[in-house]
Design an enzyme around this catalytic site. Sequence first.
Site, PDB file in Angstrom:
ATOM      1  CD  GLU A  17      -2.514   3.571 -49.290  1.00 33.81           C
ATOM      2  OE1 GLU A  17      -3.457   4.366 -49.074  1.00 33.81           O
ATOM      3  OE2 GLU A  17      -1.555   3.850 -50.025  1.00 33.81           O
ATOM      4  CE  LYS A  19     -13.052   2.155 -45.479  1.00 32.75           C
ATOM      5  NZ  LYS A  19     -13.967   2.743 -44.497  1.00 32.75           N
ATOM      6  CB  SER A 442     -32.686   3.726 -45.962  1.00 33.68           C
ATOM      7  OG  SER A 442     -32.286   4.091 -44.670  1.00 33.68           O
ATOM      8  CG  ASP A 608     -34.381  12.601 -46.091  1.00 36.61           C
ATOM      9  OD1 ASP A 608     -35.350  12.671 -45.312  1.00 36.61           O
ATOM     10  OD2 ASP A 608     -34.065  11.552 -46.699  1.00 36.61           O
ATOM     11  CD  GLU A 614     -22.938  18.124 -41.865  1.00 37.29           C
ATOM     12  OE1 GLU A 614     -23.310  17.226 -41.097  1.00 37.29           O
ATOM     13  OE2 GLU A 614     -22.035  17.975 -42.695  1.00 37.29           O
ATOM     14  CG  HIS A 703     -27.100   5.843 -34.679  1.00 36.25           C
ATOM     15  ND1 HIS A 703     -28.018   6.803 -34.331  1.00 36.25           N
ATOM     16  CD2 HIS A 703     -26.582   6.231 -35.863  1.00 36.25           C
ATOM     17  CE1 HIS A 703     -28.030   7.735 -35.250  1.00 36.25           C
ATOM     18  NE2 HIS A 703     -27.170   7.417 -36.195  1.00 36.25           N
TER      19      HIS A 703
HETATM   20  N1  GLN Z   1     -34.043   8.988 -46.017  1.00 35.36           N
HETATM   21  C1  GLN Z   1     -32.723   8.738 -45.535  1.00 35.36           C
HETATM   22  C2  GLN Z   1     -32.678   7.339 -44.944  1.00 35.36           C
HETATM   23  O1  GLN Z   1     -33.669   6.902 -44.441  1.00 35.36           O
HETATM   24  C3  GLN Z   1     -32.333   9.734 -44.471  1.00 35.36           C
HETATM   25  C4  GLN Z   1     -30.930   9.528 -44.017  1.00 35.36           C
HETATM   26  C5  GLN Z   1     -30.401  10.616 -43.133  1.00 35.36           C
HETATM   27  O2  GLN Z   1     -31.138  11.433 -42.634  1.00 35.36           O
HETATM   28  N2  GLN Z   1     -29.131  10.644 -42.902  1.00 35.36           N
HETATM   29  O3  GLN Z   1     -31.644   6.705 -44.956  1.00 35.36           O
END
Ligand code: GLN
Length: 763
Positions: A17, A19, A442, A608, A614, A703
């Site tokens: 909610e 969010k 992607s 990937d 992390e 980004h």
């Molecule tokens: N292959 C993924 C993409 O291109 C890699 C995404 C990522 O590293 N977070 O979306």
Amino acid sequence: MITVHNLGFPRIGATRELKFALEAYWKGEFARDALQDLGARLRKRHWEDQAGLDLVPVGDFAFYDQVLDMSFTLGNLPERVSNLKGDQLDNYFRVARGRSAQSATEPHACCSNVAAGEMTKWFDTNYHYIVPEFSAATEFKLDATRLVEQLGEAKRQGVKAKPVIIGPVTYLALGKAKDDSNKLTLLPSLLDVYAQLLETLAEQGVEWVQVDEPILVTELTQDWQHALNFAYHQLKACRVKLLLATYFGQLEENRYLAVNLPVAGLHVDAVTGRDDLQPLLNLWPDHKVLSLGVINGRNIWRTDLTAVLDWLEPLAKRLGDKLWIAPSCSLLHVPVDLSSEQNLDAEIKPWLAFAVQKLEELRVLAQGLRAGRASVREALAANQAALASRSASPRVMNPVVQRAVAEIDAKLSTRNSNYARRAAEQAKRLKLPVYPTTTIGSFPQTVEIRRARSAFKAGTLDETGYKKAMQAEIERGVREQEALGLDVLVHGEAERNDMVEYFGEQLEGYVFSQFGWVQSYGSRCVKPPILFGDIRRPKAMTVEWTTYAQSLTEKPMKGMLTGPVTILNWSFVRDDQPRSTSCRQLALAIREEVLDLEKAGVRVIQIDEAALREGLPLRRAQWKEYLSWAIECFRIAANGVADQTQIHTHMCYSEFNDIIASVADMDADVITIETSRSDMQLLDAFDNFDYPNEIGPGVYDIHSPNIPTQEHIVQLMKKAAERIPASRLWVNPDCGLKTRQWAEVLPALTNMVAAAKLLREAA
Ligand code: GLN
Ligand code: ZN
């Protein structure tokens, strides 16, 4: 009598909610009063969910982030917003989100260029907090309104409130001195404000305050150890009792320090810090409360309550009313309520516990300790039955998989030849120009893609229709890439909604929840898949899409996989075997996929590992062990291929200095990384290490919607070539393009390809 309490409750709401309300508010579609109301309603509901506990956290609710809340409480706002006018809540979102945080109902022309606060991971969790900013001139000023108001609400609702605040030393340690001054010089003035805050809470009739100092489970220099001592001696005179809370790990060498701080109680994580317990008890002073975190606040498994009672009962006798019990840490890191789940596998559901269920477990333990096990016989029996069903399930243990893991040897993770030999073979086969261009995988997840996926999930689009829709997207992507003149193409990942979920859904050993959301930052949540059993790949997962894409072009098509370490780190994992074992199982499954792709004629395969870094443990002393199995797992997945097959990996972050040796040890033929925002300086780590293989330093930040210019890309690549020989450089964006629009992607890639051409001509 034992005291039962909780350290924190998830605030996003059982159906997210908060969010949806936040996002509507930011768009101007939801009134501020309505948002404040929702906050109050969520707090009320969450306190009801915690009914029956002796002490309930207050102040753990945040509209965006608990660290940012603390910054406001301490009056430590970044200078760039400190003299903004307007509503406090809007200022709060402005610090959190930058200029886009302006509420549409109250547009402040004045604040159009407020930068967002920096975000970083909260210890070793997947929660991100807004980093407090300091400078030598920082002054603190108490604003206890939020806590006082919430305490008032709690009082009216009959809640036995225990305010929760972040401790002064952890607060300082997590922040960043923008002017490189020594943060610790701020401690005395910070403590003045903490003292005022504690006094304010005392005036509100508060008895106990939970002061979170998780910094105590990390390696501390002497300065920081002194800071803890100094801080709590300064606060000793306060009129409330302090429960110093540590979590996420062991105190180890900080044990003596922690036990001897002049506070009324200490909470330790008895799940990950079990080994601390005996040495702690040996030091324990009689008058002090010891709060044990006995229920895992980081996973979604039911606790073995009988086993916990076995070791808790003697402790309860010894410590009497000085023993408290709680979850190991705030329940912020687990989903809210298992009973919302309607579609979860019926065999597996009883093995699980979300926040609400974990508190129920706590109540059973408390009752068992207070009134004897007989008083909770039924609950314990049900608990045992669930655990027995889990450990006996053939879906958990697969002997074939376990044998395969046992048989892993060094040969499995080693390629036939060294990089130089492989590079020569690959050059012959791929015939790529210098400065070859590629993308990270992607392409934009368009409205059409999303529409087709939800129709397919809802059953209104059949499989053939769905496949056609995805193939159309793939074809579009291939045509665009050919027109752009890229060298190594990708299929675009149209069929994937998430790089981990996509693989989890196709592997045996995984289940998915409907509402298992966990806050990642602000309004963003993730729904980690649940890894419950030995991992098996029943059939190929990506080969059909990749070969379809390859059939449309002569250029090499990259197979695109998520690596085992990333799948592991973004899942809820098993607690009945080491993480390394689960990871090796994932590695074997991905290896099979790699080999199937190779067999199908795919010449370049990218694996990937976005989340490899992390997963690093909180304590540096444990890094080596983690890196050793994590890198081994990547190598198992990748290294079964022939010399002429080119392995890529991608890591979308930028700090490589301290893990560069391990990254080199992965021995991928090509690594693509995020570098554009650092002006290629991050390549220094690779340069200094004499990193031997090929590197694609990201040349533009995906980004941002900004279109990078050709000149800028050329300039960046020239800087890269000062550090890495041009013959080993690739040209590519920082990360995948799924969050962008085609209208942004096309001009950006046009400039990128043009830049590569210029570089080639000059080479
Ligand atoms: N292959 C993924 C993409 O291109 C890699 C995404 C990522 O590293 N977070 O979306
Ligand atoms: Zn990335």
